[in-house]
Design a protein around this motif. Structure first.
Motif, short mmCIF file in Angstrom:
data_model
loop_
_atom_site.label_atom_id
_atom_site.label_comp_id
_atom_site.label_asym_id
_atom_site.label_seq_id
_atom_site.Cartn_x
_atom_site.Cartn_y
_atom_site.Cartn_z
N TYR A 135 36.32 25.08 45.75
CA TYR A 135 36.24 26.21 44.83
C TYR A 135 36.90 25.80 43.52
CZ TYR A 135 35.50 29.13 48.99
OH TYR A 135 35.03 29.66 50.15
N VAL A 136 36.56 26.51 42.45
CA VAL A 136 37.26 26.38 41.18
C VAL A 136 37.71 27.78 40.78
CG1 VAL A 136 37.06 25.81 38.74
CG2 VAL A 136 35.98 24.34 40.45
N THR B 270 41.15 23.46 40.86
CA THR B 270 40.19 23.09 41.89
C THR B 270 40.95 23.09 43.21
OG1 THR B 270 38.96 21.73 40.33
CG2 THR B 270 38.56 21.31 42.68
N THR C 237 41.87 25.63 34.70
CA THR C 237 41.15 25.64 35.98
C THR C 237 42.04 25.08 37.08
OG1 THR C 237 40.19 23.44 35.70
CG2 THR C 237 38.88 25.32 34.90
N CYS D 107 32.83 29.29 41.46
CA CYS D 107 33.85 29.36 40.41
C CYS D 107 34.29 30.81 40.30
CB CYS D 107 33.28 28.87 39.08
SG CYS D 107 34.50 28.90 37.74
#
Length: 157
Positions: free
Chosen positions: A59-60, A51, A49, A7
């Motif tokens: 991944y974020v 993604t 967010t 993240c």
């Protein structure tokens, strides 16, 4: 082992960064975008967010605010099988960023990357300690890794 997903904390550039990364790596895509709702710590409607997947790795990206920034303590290695790959990733990821020593760079968002040709690993683990030490000395003088120069240095007696 459960799945792990890096993240990446951004101030406000999560979506822009995810699009940038997805444009560089093959087989990459944006999977999902979420937004802050009412009463959230950031403005309602702002991207919260993103993604995304870079060549199979999820991944974020989080728009968490200005409190945290990237440092060299975390970096992503890109293993390249040719000098052309090294050149391509180096060029794309340093666009708006900065070159560092020994194949390291920071992209335009401050995230650190290591652009590593597979030939470097082969030379640094050569069973002949003289060859590996000469390759190491050459690498320490470089920013972007030059495989031809590494091999030339390793082969000098």
């Amino acid at each position: 082992m459960p799945k792990t997903t890096p993240c990446l904390w951004f101030d406000t550039q999560a979506e822009e960064a995810a699009q940038f990364y997805a444009s560089i790596f093959p087989s990459s895509t944006i999977v999902d975008v979420t937004h802050y709702g009412p009463g959230a710590p950031r403005p309602e409607g702002m991207v919260m967010t993103v993604t995304f997947v870079l060549d199979g790795q999820e991944y974020v990206a989080l728009n968490g605010g200005p409190e945290f920034t990237f440092s060299e303590a975390i970096s992503f290695q890109v293993s390249c099988t040719s000098q052309a790959e090294v050149d391509e990733y180096w060029s794309r990821l340093t666009d708006g960023g900065e070159e560092g020593p020994c194949g390291w760079l920071k992209d335009r968002y401050g995230l650190s990357w290591q652009i590593v040709p597979t030939a470097l690993r082969e030379l640094l683990t050569d069973p002949d300690p003289g060859r590996s030490q000469r390759a190491m000395r050459a690498m320490l003088q470089m920013k972007k890794i030059d495989v031809t120069e590494l091999r030339r240095a390793a082969d000098q007696a």
